[in-house]
Design a protein around this motif. Structure first.
Motif, PDB file in Angstrom:
ATOM      1  N   ARG A   8       0.651  -0.656   0.567  1.00  0.00           N
ATOM      2  CA  ARG A   8      -0.235   0.434   0.156  1.00  0.00           C
ATOM      3  C   ARG A   8       0.810   1.505   0.318  1.00  0.00           C
ATOM      4  O   ARG A   8       1.698   1.093   0.595  1.00  0.00           O
ATOM      5  N   PRO A   9       0.599   2.236  -0.750  1.00  0.00           N
ATOM      6  CA  PRO A   9       1.077   3.971  -0.889  1.00  0.00           C
ATOM      7  C   PRO A   9       1.110   4.220   0.674  1.00  0.00           C
ATOM      8  O   PRO A   9       0.401   4.329   1.939  1.00  0.00           O
ATOM      9  N   TYR A  10       2.101   4.663   0.787  1.00  0.00           N
ATOM     10  CA  TYR A  10       2.160   5.850   2.612  1.00  0.00           C
ATOM     11  C   TYR A  10       1.293   6.655   1.861  1.00  0.00           C
ATOM     12  O   TYR A  10       0.645   7.152   3.202  1.00  0.00           O
ATOM     13  N   LYS A  11       1.341   7.483   1.332  1.00  0.00           N
ATOM     14  CA  LYS A  11       0.285   8.339   0.656  1.00  0.00           C
ATOM     15  C   LYS A  11       0.046   8.550  -0.778  1.00  0.00           C
ATOM     16  O   LYS A  11       1.073   8.725  -0.962  1.00  0.00           O
ATOM     17  N   SER A  57       3.448  18.923   3.547  1.00  0.00           N
ATOM     18  CA  SER A  57       3.545  18.053   4.540  1.00  0.00           C
ATOM     19  C   SER A  57       3.056  16.432   4.561  1.00  0.00           C
ATOM     20  O   SER A  57       1.668  17.155   4.639  1.00  0.00           O
ATOM     21  N   VAL A  58       4.213  15.830   5.098  1.00  0.00           N
ATOM     22  CA  VAL A  58       3.275  14.212   5.163  1.00  0.00           C
ATOM     23  C   VAL A  58       3.864  13.754   6.047  1.00  0.00           C
ATOM     24  O   VAL A  58       5.268  13.800   6.627  1.00  0.00           O
ATOM     25  N   ASN A  59       3.101  12.997   6.660  1.00  0.00           N
ATOM     26  CA  ASN A  59       3.099  12.274   7.966  1.00  0.00           C
ATOM     27  C   ASN A  59       1.969  11.164   8.561  1.00  0.00           C
ATOM     28  O   ASN A  59       1.242  11.101   7.769  1.00  0.00           O
ATOM     29  N   TRP A  60       2.413  11.002   9.275  1.00  0.00           N
ATOM     30  CA  TRP A  60       1.569   9.687  10.188  1.00  0.00           C
ATOM     31  C   TRP A  60       0.730  10.101  10.601  1.00  0.00           C
ATOM     32  O   TRP A  60      -0.264   9.098   9.549  1.00  0.00           O
ATOM     33  N   ASP A 112      -2.222   7.460   3.834  1.00  0.00           N
ATOM     34  CA  ASP A 112      -2.871   6.743   3.821  1.00  0.00           C
ATOM     35  C   ASP A 112      -3.213   5.673   4.234  1.00  0.00           C
ATOM     36  O   ASP A 112      -4.466   4.438   4.958  1.00  0.00           O
ATOM     37  N   ILE A 113      -1.809   5.220   4.607  1.00  0.00           N
ATOM     38  CA  ILE A 113      -1.653   4.096   4.862  1.00  0.00           C
ATOM     39  C   ILE A 113      -1.515   3.740   7.120  1.00  0.00           C
ATOM     40  O   ILE A 113      -2.357   2.697   6.736  1.00  0.00           O
ATOM     41  N   ARG A 114      -1.911   5.075   7.556  1.00  0.00           N
ATOM     42  CA  ARG A 114      -2.752   5.082   8.857  1.00  0.00           C
ATOM     43  C   ARG A 114      -3.878   4.448   8.981  1.00  0.00           C
ATOM     44  O   ARG A 114      -4.394   3.805   9.764  1.00  0.00           O
ATOM     45  N   ALA A 115      -4.143   4.885   7.989  1.00  0.00           N
ATOM     46  CA  ALA A 115      -6.025   4.959   8.043  1.00  0.00           C
ATOM     47  C   ALA A 115      -6.283   3.916   7.551  1.00  0.00           C
ATOM     48  O   ALA A 115      -7.561   3.189   7.562  1.00  0.00           O
ATOM     49  N   TRP A 116      -5.998   2.915   6.565  1.00  0.00           N
ATOM     50  CA  TRP A 116      -6.263   2.079   5.921  1.00  0.00           C
ATOM     51  C   TRP A 116      -5.761   1.118   6.853  1.00  0.00           C
ATOM     52  O   TRP A 116      -6.760  -0.244   7.842  1.00  0.00           O
ATOM     53  N   LEU A 117      -4.672   0.486   7.729  1.00  0.00           N
ATOM     54  CA  LEU A 117      -4.285  -0.329   8.863  1.00  0.00           C
ATOM     55  C   LEU A 117      -5.314  -0.328   9.669  1.00  0.00           C
ATOM     56  O   LEU A 117      -5.694  -1.120  10.666  1.00  0.00           O
ATOM     57  N   ASN A 118      -5.612   0.805  10.339  1.00  0.00           N
ATOM     58  CA  ASN A 118      -6.708   1.097  11.017  1.00  0.00           C
ATOM     59  C   ASN A 118      -8.282   1.301  11.154  1.00  0.00           C
ATOM     60  O   ASN A 118      -8.415   0.870  12.367  1.00  0.00           O
ATOM     61  N   LYS A 119      -8.580   0.944   9.575  1.00  0.00           N
ATOM     62  CA  LYS A 119      -9.689   0.204   8.916  1.00  0.00           C
ATOM     63  C   LYS A 119     -10.270  -0.653   9.014  1.00  0.00           C
ATOM     64  O   LYS A 119     -10.577  -2.309   8.957  1.00  0.00           O
ATOM     65  N   ALA A 120      -9.656  -0.656   7.763  1.00  0.00           N
ATOM     66  CA  ALA A 120      -9.889  -2.523   6.719  1.00  0.00           C
ATOM     67  C   ALA A 120      -8.874  -2.427   6.485  1.00  0.00           C
ATOM     68  O   ALA A 120      -9.340  -4.066   7.536  1.00  0.00           O
ATOM     69  N   LEU A 146       2.630   8.451  16.979  1.00  0.00           N
ATOM     70  CA  LEU A 146       3.519  10.240  16.895  1.00  0.00           C
ATOM     71  C   LEU A 146       2.254  11.197  16.249  1.00  0.00           C
ATOM     72  O   LEU A 146       1.058  10.745  15.804  1.00  0.00           O
ATOM     73  N   ASP A 147       2.839  12.391  16.291  1.00  0.00           N
ATOM     74  CA  ASP A 147       1.616  13.455  16.366  1.00  0.00           C
ATOM     75  C   ASP A 147       0.840  13.521  17.389  1.00  0.00           C
ATOM     76  O   ASP A 147      -0.225  14.096  16.487  1.00  0.00           O
ATOM     77  N   GLY A 148       0.417  12.611  18.070  1.00  0.00           N
ATOM     78  CA  GLY A 148      -0.434  12.489  19.177  1.00  0.00           C
ATOM     79  C   GLY A 148      -1.460  11.760  18.091  1.00  0.00           C
ATOM     80  O   GLY A 148      -2.790  11.794  19.493  1.00  0.00           O
ATOM     81  N   THR A 149      -0.991  10.940  17.478  1.00  0.00           N
ATOM     82  CA  THR A 149      -2.129   9.840  17.435  1.00  0.00           C
ATOM     83  C   THR A 149      -1.829   8.471  18.046  1.00  0.00           C
ATOM     84  O   THR A 149      -0.959   8.295  19.111  1.00  0.00           O
ATOM     85  N   ASN A 150      -3.384   8.029  18.886  1.00  0.00           N
ATOM     86  CA  ASN A 150      -3.248   6.658  19.493  1.00  0.00           C
ATOM     87  C   ASN A 150      -4.129   5.147  18.379  1.00  0.00           C
ATOM     88  O   ASN A 150      -5.277   5.512  18.237  1.00  0.00           O
ATOM     89  N   ASP A 151      -3.173   4.421  18.054  1.00  0.00           N
ATOM     90  CA  ASP A 151      -3.380   3.640  16.617  1.00  0.00           C
ATOM     91  C   ASP A 151      -3.320   2.003  17.706  1.00  0.00           C
ATOM     92  O   ASP A 151      -2.035   1.820  18.742  1.00  0.00           O
ATOM     93  N   LYS A 152      -4.071   0.944  16.949  1.00  0.00           N
ATOM     94  CA  LYS A 152      -3.970  -0.157  17.456  1.00  0.00           C
ATOM     95  C   LYS A 152      -2.548  -0.765  16.652  1.00  0.00           C
ATOM     96  O   LYS A 152      -2.078  -2.475  16.527  1.00  0.00           O
ATOM     97  N   ILE A 153      -2.921  -0.988  14.750  1.00  0.00           N
ATOM     98  CA  ILE A 153      -1.690  -0.738  14.133  1.00  0.00           C
ATOM     99  C   ILE A 153      -1.386   0.031  13.333  1.00  0.00           C
ATOM    100  O   ILE A 153      -1.605   1.314  13.197  1.00  0.00           O
ATOM    101  N   PHE A 154       0.294  -0.137  13.358  1.00  0.00           N
ATOM    102  CA  PHE A 154       1.233   0.748  13.121  1.00  0.00           C
ATOM    103  C   PHE A 154       2.470   0.484  12.836  1.00  0.00           C
ATOM    104  O   PHE A 154       2.671  -0.492  12.999  1.00  0.00           O
ATOM    105  N   LEU A 155       2.857   1.589  11.713  1.00  0.00           N
ATOM    106  CA  LEU A 155       4.177   0.813  11.226  1.00  0.00           C
ATOM    107  C   LEU A 155       5.340   1.111  12.028  1.00  0.00           C
ATOM    108  O   LEU A 155       5.402   2.292  13.407  1.00  0.00           O
ATOM    109  N   LEU A 156       6.789   0.340  12.280  1.00  0.00           N
ATOM    110  CA  LEU A 156       7.231   0.915  13.145  1.00  0.00           C
ATOM    111  C   LEU A 156       8.670   1.973  12.859  1.00  0.00           C
ATOM    112  O   LEU A 156       9.118   2.379  11.352  1.00  0.00           O
ATOM    113  N   SER A 157       9.024   2.652  13.566  1.00  0.00           N
ATOM    114  CA  SER A 157       9.618   3.834  13.059  1.00  0.00           C
ATOM    115  C   SER A 157      10.614   3.461  13.452  1.00  0.00           C
ATOM    116  O   SER A 157      11.457   2.305  13.424  1.00  0.00           O
TER     117      SER A 157
END
Length: 468
Positions: A393-396, A402-405, A409-417, A437-448
């Motif tokens: 999947r594309p990151y954005k 600016s592009v951030n976590w 788009d990858i964040r939205a896909w991981l934690n929904k679809a 990062l950036d105040g986000t709270n997620d169940k699925i994420f990519l490693l920094s």
């Protein structure tokens, strides 16, 4: 008028020189003044000026040198007179020194007679001190005059009297039971009478006192204190002190052994085992340690069974795991896992693998279990990383600004679809959301980058057939 004639000649030479120079200057100026176009005297004027000055200067050398010679001769004559005067004084002094030697000799003789008279007075005073029993003062007085008067005999009498006095004082201390003070007093007069034997008697009396004190401690059950007394260097080799020392040590061990048995009988197996360990190889301490440890394991095993009977499966599982191979502890753990499979996840450790959720692996038509690797464990939480790249999947999709976590788009896909596709509602409930990062709270994420270097530095990313 004729004093310092040499200096006056030198001053005259200087005056004549300057007069010649001044006359040459005046003559040159007069010639220049009388010069005209018919009679030019300029050259003659310069000749008079230079020649007259040189002649006056050089001409004064002889006169000045003669004055210097006369002056030096006068100085040498004066110095010779001083030397003659000194020689005369020296001769008089040598004559006077002979008279002084005679006077000094007379003074020395008078001083010697005075010293003899003074010494005789001090000698008589010292003898009087001896009669009064003041032997120390008398001895000190004799020491002052012994170079003048023969005092050897009275000094010997004083020393003998002082030794007798010290001996009597030491004997008195000994008779009064002050053996330590008497021992030290006899040490200073060992060669006098039977001081050496009496000192040995004092030492023996002190040993006997210490021995009796140690015995009283032993009799009253104070075995540690008694052992210290019997092991003191003062009792080394005295009577049966060595045997008594070992008797006290064995008594201490027996007391400690009985104390350990009491702890064991009261069920304090941990404390009892520690007490038996301090006893080393005394009696059956080794066997008692084994028995205590067995009792400890049995007590823990029964506590684990009680937890299981009370429905505390997780606590019971942890207790049986700590028991390791004791009795059927491992079998008990397996039976708890079979009855409560969710507890097995609590046993995960970094490096372990497990299956959790389902996703397309080989193709897009059927889902298969996802393999995860444990990267880290913290209490009841575990950080998991998929062993394979599950999708591409594309990151954005559209890059604007600016592009951030947070806006990727990858964040939205991981934690929904992906979350809803790969996990059942029950499984989703087990996944714990984390602050990323950036105040986000997620169940699925990519490693920094930092997390990847920390946890997955040596892992290779391999895609599934579906992801390719």
């Amino acid at each position: 008028m004729f004093d310092n004639i040499g200096g006056k000649i030198k001053k005259l030479a200087v005056i004549v020189c300057w007069l010649g120079i001044v006359g040459s200057v005046i003559g040159a100026i007069a010639l220049w003044a009388s010069s005209n176009r018919y009679n030019d005297m300029t050259g003659i004027g310069f000749a008079v000026l230079i020649g007259g000055c040189l002649f006056s200067w050089i001409g004064s050398f002889a006169t000045y040198a003669f004055g210097e010679l006369v002056e030096n001769s006068a100085i040498q004559a004066g110095e010779l007179g001083v030397l003659n005067q000194k020689q005369s004084e020296l001769n008089k002094a040598l004559q006077g020194s002979k008279d002084q030697d005679n006077l000094l000799k007379a003074l020395l003789e008078a001083q010697q007679k005075t010293n003899e008279l003074l010494s005789e007075g001090k000698y008589n005073a010292a003898m009087a001190m001896m009669k009064e029993g003041k032997f120390e003062e008398a001895l000190a007085t004799f020491a002052v005059i012994e170079s003048v008067v023969d005092c050897a005999e009275p000094m010997a009498v004083c020393r003998a009297a002082l030794r007798d006095r010290a001996y009597d004082e030491a004997v008195a201390l000994m008779q009064a039971g002050e053996y330590e003070k008497a021992r030290d007093a006899f040490k200073d007069i060992l060669a006098h009478k039977d001081s050496q034997a009496l000192r040995a008697a004092c030492i023996q009396a002190l040993q006997e006192q210490k021995y009796q004190h140690a015995l009283s401690l032993m009799t009253s059950g104070q075995f540690d204190e008694a052992a210290r007394e019997f092991s003191d260097s003062a009792l080394m080799g005295y009577q049966d002190s060595i045997q008594k020392f070992f008797d006290c040590k064995n008594a201490v061990k027996e007391m400690n052994y009985q104390h350990a048995l009491g702890l064991k009988n009261c069920g304090n197996y941990q404390e009892a085992a520690a007490a038996f360990e301090k006893l080393g190889d005394y009696e059956d301490a080794g066997a008692q340690i084994i028995a205590c440890r067995e009792a400890i394991m049995e007590s823990r095993y029964r506590a684990a069974q009680q937890l299981l009977e009370n429905g505390k499966a997780q606590e019971a599982m942890e207790a049986f795991l700590e028991l390791d191979n004791y009795r059927d502890s491992k079998a008990q753990v397996q039976s708890i896992f079979a009855a409560h499979p969710e507890l097995k996840k609590l046993m995960l450790a970094p490096g372990d693998t497990l299956t959790f959720g389902n996703y397309m692996i080989e193709n897009g038509f059927s889902r298969q279990p996802i393999q995860w690797q444990v990267l880290a464990r913290e209490e009841t939480r575990a950080l998991l990383l998929s062993q394979y790249a599950l999708d591409c999947r594309p990151y954005k999709k559209i890059i604007e600004g600016s592009v951030n976590w947070a806006t990727s788009d990858i964040r939205a896909w991981l934690n929904k679809a992906f979350l809803e596709t790969a996990f059942t509602p029950e499984e989703q409930a087990e996944i714990i959301a984390m602050d990323i990062l950036d105040g986000t709270n997620d169940k699925i994420f990519l490693l920094s980058v930092g997390a990847a270097e920390k946890y997955a530095k040596n892992l290779a990313c391999q895609p599934t057939a579906y992801a390719t």
